[in-house]
Design an enzyme around this catalytic site. Sequence first.
Site, PDB file in Angstrom:
ATOM      1  N   ASP A 125       0.864  -1.183   0.000  1.00 30.93           N
ATOM      2  CA  ASP A 125       0.000   0.000   0.000  1.00 30.93           C
ATOM      3  C   ASP A 125       0.898   1.229   0.000  1.00 30.93           C
ATOM      4  OD1 ASP A 125      -2.652   1.413   0.473  1.00 30.93           O
ATOM      5  OD2 ASP A 125      -1.500   2.100   2.211  1.00 30.93           O
ATOM      6  N   GLU A 147      -1.415  -1.339  -5.900  1.00 33.35           N
ATOM      7  CA  GLU A 147      -2.658  -0.662  -6.258  1.00 33.35           C
ATOM      8  C   GLU A 147      -2.575  -0.097  -7.677  1.00 33.35           C
ATOM      9  OE1 GLU A 147      -4.294   1.621  -2.493  1.00 33.35           O
ATOM     10  OE2 GLU A 147      -2.114   1.769  -2.625  1.00 33.35           O
ATOM     11  N   CYS A 198     -12.001  -4.563   6.513  1.00 35.18           N
ATOM     12  CA  CYS A 198     -11.260  -5.245   7.559  1.00 35.18           C
ATOM     13  C   CYS A 198     -10.589  -6.480   6.956  1.00 35.18           C
ATOM     14  CB  CYS A 198     -12.183  -5.656   8.701  1.00 35.18           C
ATOM     15  SG  CYS A 198     -11.329  -6.536  10.027  1.00 35.18           S
ATOM     16  N   ASP A 210      -2.635   1.470   7.013  1.00 30.11           N
ATOM     17  CA  ASP A 210      -1.948   1.096   5.786  1.00 30.11           C
ATOM     18  C   ASP A 210      -1.572  -0.380   5.778  1.00 30.11           C
ATOM     19  OD1 ASP A 210      -2.172   3.717   4.968  1.00 30.11           O
ATOM     20  OD2 ASP A 210      -0.180   4.300   5.684  1.00 30.11           O
TER      21      ASP A 210
END
Length: 374
Positions: free
Chosen positions: A185, A269, A321, A349
């Site tokens: 991330d 990402e 989550c 993160d």
Amino acid sequence: MRKAYKFRIYPTKPQIRQMERSLEICRQVYNRTLAERKKAYEETGKTLSKYTLNNLLPQWKAENPEYNEVFSQTLQEVQERIDLAFKHFFRRMKNGEKPGYPRFKSKGWYDSFTYPQMGFKLKDDHIYLSKIGDVYVKFHRQIEGNVKRVTVRRTACTKWYVSLTIEAEDTPAPIVDLNKVIGIDVGLSSFLTMSDGSCVLNPRFFRTEEKELVRVQRKLSKTEKGSSERKEAIKIVQRVHERISNKRYDFVHQLSRQLVNNYSFIALEDLNIKNMIKDHYLAKSIADAAWNKLITATKYKAESAGSMVVLVNPANTSKMCSRCGLLVEKALADRVHKCDSCGLIMDRDHNAAINILRLGLQSVGIKTVEAHRL
């Protein structure tokens, strides 16, 4: 598979003069080609093809004998750049964007020329360039494959580099080792946070140099246009920008190399940077982080190393989550993930990185991985 190598070259003073001359002639051919296409379209409504323009080069050389100082295929490649510029222009128009029309190059704004197929040869610690001669190259890494294309580039600080496009053998399909998988991330507080809990601090190269940049730009603004003092002040500003760029380049390539060497599967990402930098408050920090550079460098290194890089949709990766899958709403300032359903509390993160890894593995048909269960 094609790869690219970039090396610094150290031409002699006569060679520098000849390369500067080559850039100027290429600029003239670029502008003349653009003018021909523009004129033809305005008069006939038709676009001249690249091959039609290539056929005009012998006539232009007869009118301007100095054009013979540049390798013939190099001039053809200049016209290919015009052709590509128009293709991109019309493609973006078709997509509903508002692209800028290809522009003429003023003096000093043409900074590279290319040998697309021949006219070059590697010789130990030199490279032969047609019309220029043997130029010394600092080969800092071994070249693997056949050189298919060579581009010579001058930086704003008048340093010279050569980029070699190599055709190498395809690497075998990557095999995912479940003990060497990672989700990443990217962020601003930390440059990246990984699914194993480790993180890399954000170096903030532009921010650390910003005061120095403001100082030299302020000096530049006080100089008189056209004066020798202004030319020197411009060079100083350019050196600061180049220093920032070089630091960022070195950081990204060292980090991407570490990732590829340590992991067989890397999930990142798929970010839309163009939309993200529209945020006025974060634009400078996002641009300074250079996430796209990291993604690009990691992807092409992985191709030759037998690793796999997967890009996943970043939607809800920070909210979800990683233990129970419940969406937990968070503001940008909330740095801790707290799930009321399963009680999981962890860094925001880190939670996102685990979700990114899970989505990445699912995209290649792997449902779970024991090492990253919570």
